[in-house]
Write an enzyme that holds these catalytic residues in place. Structure first.
Site: not given
Length: 241
Positions: A107, A146, A156, A159, A161
């Site tokens: 991120y 990640y 995870r 994906h 959000h």
């Protein structure tokens, strides 16, 4: 004058529970006593309305809205779909916001310390409004998986959000979009916290060859159903992991 009513509460049998021990952080933050229902105020029921004049033309194009000197690295994808009510009718003028990791699973955030490389040409966030027929559309990069500190070797799945706003702040809903065929899904405690298998599947965006741009961009379709038996599962917290 028509009397305004309160918004309907979600069906807790479909959505993930606040307490799910395999999802480690839910243990500490989940409530231990029954929640107190508060009557909604007039300001919560009536506003604000998000207009198209607040949007920039590139807000829904994550390939370009963070571009510095070249387009971001990674698999180019389109994510599109419709916002629908329980009767499969379109819900127009819904503000849809997304945020995600880059192709390496990192991120653009100061607290993300994963060793994957940052991408200076990728912001990882965007927004758009559904049109008169409920359709929305984003161009972006497929995010990478990640690791996260849940158990020793938890990862995870890829994906995105998704935040959905109606015509008032109290209508905000947040969920996560996954991708068809991801082998990490069956190992993810966040995904598995949803009790109903059919509801879990409604979080998986399906490959849509009809909207794929040949030699350019793969498309996935993800419909957002706000109510009813086919509603999209919604998180119990403001931010996703």
């Amino acid at each position: 004058m028509e009397r305004l009513g309160e918004y309907r509460a979600r069906n807790r049998e479909i959505h993930p529970p606040a307490y799910f021990p395999d999802y480690k952080t839910s243990v500490a933050r989940s409530p231990r006593k029954p929640l107190v229902a508060l009557q909604q105020s007039l300001s919560e029921i009536t506003g604000p309305v998000f207009g198209r004049d607040l949007l920039h033309p590139l807000d829904n194009d994550l390939l370009l809205n963070g571009k510095v000197n070249q387009e971001p690295v990674g698999e180019r994808i389109i994510v599109h779909g419709r916002v629908l009510d329980e009767n499969a009718l379109p819900v127009p003028d819904t503000l849809i916001e997304i945020w995600q990791a880059n192709a390496g699973g990192k991120y653009r955030h100061v607290n993300d310390h994963y060793v994957a490389a940052a991408d200076p040409n990728f912001l990882g966030c965007g927004r758009t409004l559904s049109d008169a027929d409920g359709w929305y559309r984003f161009r972006t990069i497929k995010p990478g998986p990640y690791p996260w500190r849940n158990r020793l070797n938890d990862w995870r799945p890829a994906h995105i959000h998704v935040s959905i706003f109606g015509h008032a702040f109290v209508t905000r809903l947040i969920t996560q979009l996954y991708f068809e065929g991801d082998p990490l899904l069956r190992h993810c405690p966040i995904y598995r916290s949803i009790p109903d298998e059919g509801a879990r599947e409604r979080l998986v965006a399906k490959l849509d060859l009809g909207e794929t741009i040949p030699l350019d961009t793969i498309a996935y379709r993800f419909d957002i159903v706000l109510r009813g038996r086919r509603q999209t599962p919604i998180e119990n917290k403001l931010q996703g992991a």
